[in-house]
Design a protein around this motif. Structure first.
Motif, mmCIF file in Angstrom:
data_model
loop_
_atom_site.group_PDB
_atom_site.id
_atom_site.type_symbol
_atom_site.label_atom_id
_atom_site.label_comp_id
_atom_site.label_asym_id
_atom_site.label_seq_id
_atom_site.Cartn_x
_atom_site.Cartn_y
_atom_site.Cartn_z
ATOM 1 N N THR A 8 -16.346 30.329 2.334
ATOM 2 C CA THR A 8 -16.375 28.978 2.942
ATOM 3 C C THR A 8 -16.182 29.017 4.452
ATOM 4 O O THR A 8 -16.220 27.969 5.088
ATOM 5 C CB THR A 8 -15.236 28.113 2.360
ATOM 6 O OG1 THR A 8 -13.994 28.662 2.835
ATOM 7 C CG2 THR A 8 -15.240 28.092 0.854
ATOM 8 N N ASP A 9 -15.885 30.209 4.984
ATOM 9 C CA ASP A 9 -15.690 30.323 6.450
ATOM 10 C C ASP A 9 -14.427 29.633 6.955
ATOM 11 O O ASP A 9 -14.360 29.252 8.133
ATOM 12 C CB ASP A 9 -16.900 29.738 7.194
ATOM 13 C CG ASP A 9 -17.790 30.883 7.694
ATOM 14 O OD1 ASP A 9 -18.898 30.607 8.186
ATOM 15 O OD2 ASP A 9 -17.331 32.041 7.580
ATOM 16 N N VAL A 10 -13.433 29.421 6.127
ATOM 17 C CA VAL A 10 -12.168 28.886 6.656
ATOM 18 C C VAL A 10 -11.533 29.943 7.560
ATOM 19 O O VAL A 10 -11.704 31.143 7.321
ATOM 20 C CB VAL A 10 -11.204 28.499 5.513
ATOM 21 C CG1 VAL A 10 -11.731 27.295 4.744
ATOM 22 C CG2 VAL A 10 -10.902 29.672 4.585
ATOM 23 N N PRO A 11 -10.820 29.535 8.625
ATOM 24 C CA PRO A 11 -10.282 30.513 9.572
ATOM 25 C C PRO A 11 -8.940 31.098 9.193
ATOM 26 O O PRO A 11 -8.459 32.020 9.851
ATOM 27 C CB PRO A 11 -10.136 29.678 10.856
ATOM 28 C CG PRO A 11 -9.823 28.303 10.363
ATOM 29 C CD PRO A 11 -10.607 28.135 9.086
ATOM 30 N N VAL A 31 -12.311 26.709 16.601
ATOM 31 C CA VAL A 31 -12.947 26.195 15.377
ATOM 32 C C VAL A 31 -12.321 24.875 14.930
ATOM 33 O O VAL A 31 -12.713 24.300 13.927
ATOM 34 C CB VAL A 31 -12.861 27.229 14.232
ATOM 35 C CG1 VAL A 31 -13.658 28.469 14.585
ATOM 36 C CG2 VAL A 31 -11.415 27.578 13.894
ATOM 37 N N ALA A 32 -11.331 24.374 15.652
ATOM 38 C CA ALA A 32 -10.642 23.134 15.253
ATOM 39 C C ALA A 32 -11.590 21.927 15.343
ATOM 40 O O ALA A 32 -12.485 21.920 16.193
ATOM 41 C CB ALA A 32 -9.449 22.901 16.161
ATOM 42 N N PRO A 33 -11.433 20.929 14.483
ATOM 43 C CA PRO A 33 -10.505 20.881 13.352
ATOM 44 C C PRO A 33 -11.026 21.709 12.188
ATOM 45 O O PRO A 33 -12.217 21.624 11.855
ATOM 46 C CB PRO A 33 -10.469 19.401 12.986
ATOM 47 C CG PRO A 33 -11.795 18.853 13.419
ATOM 48 C CD PRO A 33 -12.213 19.666 14.621
ATOM 49 N N ALA A 34 -10.154 22.534 11.618
ATOM 50 C CA ALA A 34 -10.585 23.445 10.549
ATOM 51 C C ALA A 34 -9.675 23.303 9.327
ATOM 52 O O ALA A 34 -8.506 22.921 9.444
ATOM 53 C CB ALA A 34 -10.543 24.891 11.055
ATOM 54 N N ASP A 38 -5.495 20.122 14.460
ATOM 55 C CA ASP A 38 -6.443 21.247 14.600
ATOM 56 C C ASP A 38 -6.646 21.944 13.253
ATOM 57 O O ASP A 38 -7.741 22.418 12.941
ATOM 58 C CB ASP A 38 -5.864 22.294 15.568
ATOM 59 C CG ASP A 38 -5.640 21.733 16.964
ATOM 60 O OD1 ASP A 38 -6.630 21.273 17.568
ATOM 61 O OD2 ASP A 38 -4.485 21.725 17.432
ATOM 62 N N LEU A 39 -5.551 22.049 12.487
ATOM 63 C CA LEU A 39 -5.610 22.709 11.168
ATOM 64 C C LEU A 39 -5.229 21.685 10.110
ATOM 65 O O LEU A 39 -4.198 21.007 10.232
ATOM 66 C CB LEU A 39 -4.641 23.903 11.119
ATOM 67 C CG LEU A 39 -5.089 25.175 11.858
ATOM 68 C CD1 LEU A 39 -3.992 26.225 11.821
ATOM 69 C CD2 LEU A 39 -6.381 25.724 11.269
ATOM 70 N N LEU A 40 -6.052 21.608 9.095
ATOM 71 C CA LEU A 40 -5.875 20.607 8.040
ATOM 72 C C LEU A 40 -5.627 21.356 6.728
ATOM 73 O O LEU A 40 -6.548 21.949 6.170
ATOM 74 C CB LEU A 40 -7.126 19.737 7.959
ATOM 75 C CG LEU A 40 -7.493 19.058 9.294
ATOM 76 C CD1 LEU A 40 -8.993 19.063 9.508
ATOM 77 C CD2 LEU A 40 -6.929 17.665 9.358
ATOM 78 N N VAL A 41 -4.378 21.358 6.279
ATOM 79 C CA VAL A 41 -4.064 22.098 5.055
ATOM 80 C C VAL A 41 -4.535 21.280 3.859
ATOM 81 O O VAL A 41 -4.223 20.092 3.749
ATOM 82 C CB VAL A 41 -2.553 22.365 4.941
ATOM 83 C CG1 VAL A 41 -2.248 23.088 3.635
ATOM 84 C CG2 VAL A 41 -2.069 23.183 6.144
ATOM 85 N N VAL A 42 -5.275 21.926 2.977
ATOM 86 C CA VAL A 42 -5.809 21.217 1.803
ATOM 87 C C VAL A 42 -5.541 22.043 0.546
ATOM 88 O O VAL A 42 -5.863 23.227 0.492
ATOM 89 C CB VAL A 42 -7.326 20.976 1.946
ATOM 90 C CG1 VAL A 42 -7.881 20.279 0.705
ATOM 91 C CG2 VAL A 42 -7.639 20.172 3.209
ATOM 92 N N GLY A 43 -4.946 21.408 -0.433
ATOM 93 C CA GLY A 43 -4.667 22.084 -1.705
ATOM 94 C C GLY A 43 -5.517 21.479 -2.811
ATOM 95 O O GLY A 43 -6.649 21.898 -3.076
ATOM 96 N N SER A 44 -5.000 20.416 -3.406
ATOM 97 C CA SER A 44 -5.664 19.863 -4.594
ATOM 98 C C SER A 44 -7.073 19.355 -4.314
ATOM 99 O O SER A 44 -7.936 19.422 -5.196
ATOM 100 C CB SER A 44 -4.809 18.739 -5.202
ATOM 101 O OG SER A 44 -4.356 17.865 -4.190
ATOM 102 N N ALA A 45 -7.334 18.899 -3.096
ATOM 103 C CA ALA A 45 -8.683 18.392 -2.801
ATOM 104 C C ALA A 45 -9.723 19.516 -2.777
ATOM 105 O O ALA A 45 -10.919 19.257 -2.729
ATOM 106 C CB ALA A 45 -8.695 17.640 -1.471
ATOM 107 N N ALA A 100 -14.044 15.820 8.502
ATOM 108 C CA ALA A 100 -13.103 16.086 9.603
ATOM 109 C C ALA A 100 -13.811 16.027 10.955
ATOM 110 O O ALA A 100 -13.248 15.568 11.954
ATOM 111 C CB ALA A 100 -12.451 17.458 9.419
ATOM 112 N N HIS A 101 -15.070 16.484 10.975
ATOM 113 C CA HIS A 101 -15.826 16.484 12.237
ATOM 114 C C HIS A 101 -16.525 15.155 12.486
ATOM 115 O O HIS A 101 -17.251 14.996 13.454
ATOM 116 C CB HIS A 101 -16.830 17.634 12.233
ATOM 117 C CG HIS A 101 -16.177 18.972 12.454
ATOM 118 N ND1 HIS A 101 -16.091 19.565 13.691
ATOM 119 C CD2 HIS A 101 -15.549 19.809 11.598
ATOM 120 C CE1 HIS A 101 -15.445 20.725 13.589
ATOM 121 N NE2 HIS A 101 -15.106 20.903 12.323
#
Ligand code: DX5
Ligand code: ZN
Length: 237
Positions: free
Chosen positions: A47-50, A21-24, A209-216, A234-235
């Motif tokens: 949201t289907d996040v992995p 599923v990357a980039p996720a 491959d994994l994009l950590v997102v907090g405040s956004a 990202a895609h």
């Protein structure tokens, strides 16, 4: 939805599922509404996040104190999503088994917090979790050369750890590119800190491959719309 480890899945199943599923996006549970954790998690599941990224801070390794085992255990009871526990703590080696028992599927520790990274990564693998090693912005990739072979995941920090909402440090992009070139596609690369609409596409293009997102995500009300937009960026679509 990718199921948590332990439901008949192995480390390698989980790794290949994440690679597929990357980039996720990996939402960081630091700025979410802890007073409504069940609602927050249900909204993230839509949201289907992995995976979910849980930021554990001890007030020593980083100048902030977030949460620990009880919150991880609670999140574990609330979702089947794979949980990544990002241990921003001193002496992480002493807590690996307990965070695995609390429900962590991926355990990411900091290179700056361990004298023997090989022993720590082996301990994570031995308890069946995916073994991640994080590098602060100022720590060179060379600090991982002694343990590249034991890293299932490398977390490239794009901020100094300890707080959400900080400004993205571009040094992370060259580190991602170098890691991808040196490690090939086997190792999961993750970036964490200041990842948002303006920076996420470059992070994915650099190899994350994994994009950590907090405040956004959590500074907005519609998580589904935010994750969809960030995933689109990202895609590169
Ligand atoms: C910082 C944490 C990050 C942070 C991300 O120490 O490891 O996961 O919460 O938050 P943003 O995306 O707002 O920088
Ligand atoms: Zn984090």
């Amino acid at each position: 939805m990718i199921e948590q480890l332990g439901c008949g899945t192995t480390r390698s199943d989980e790794l290949s599922a994440l690679r597929t599923v990357a980039p996720a996006i990996a939402p960081s549970l630091l700025m979410c509404d802890f007073g409504n954790l069940k609602r927050e998690i249900r909204r993230l599941e839509e949201t289907d996040v992995p995976t979910l990224h849980l930021d554990v801070m001890d007030g020593h390794f980083v100048p902030n104190l977030s949460y620990g085992l009880p919150v991880v255990e609670t999140v574990r009871r609330l979702t089947k999503l794979p949980l990544e526990v990002h241990l921003m703590i001193d002496n992480p080696r002493e807590y690996i088994r307990r965070y695995r028992q609390a429900g962590a599927d991926l355990i990411t520790i900091h290179r700056e917090a361990v004298a023997d990274p090989r022993q720590a990564l082996e301990a994570i693998r031995d308890c069946g979790a995916i073994a991640g090693m994080a590098l602060n912005p100022g720590t060179p990739i060379a600090a991982l050369e002694c343990c590249f072979d034991l890293c299932d995941l490398v977390l490239v920090m794009s901020v100094e750890p300890g707080f959400g909402g900080q400004k993205f440090e571009r040094v992370a992009l060259s580190k991602l590119r170098e890691l991808r070139a040196r490690l090939g596609s086997e190792v999961l690369l993750e970036v964490d800190g200041g990842v948002n609409d303006a920076t996420i596409a470059e992070c994915a293009a650099a190899g994350a491959d994994l994009l950590v997102v907090g405040s956004a995500i959590f500074k907005h009300s519609d998580y589904l719309a935010r994750v969809r937009e960030l995933s689109r960026l990202a895609h590169g679509s």
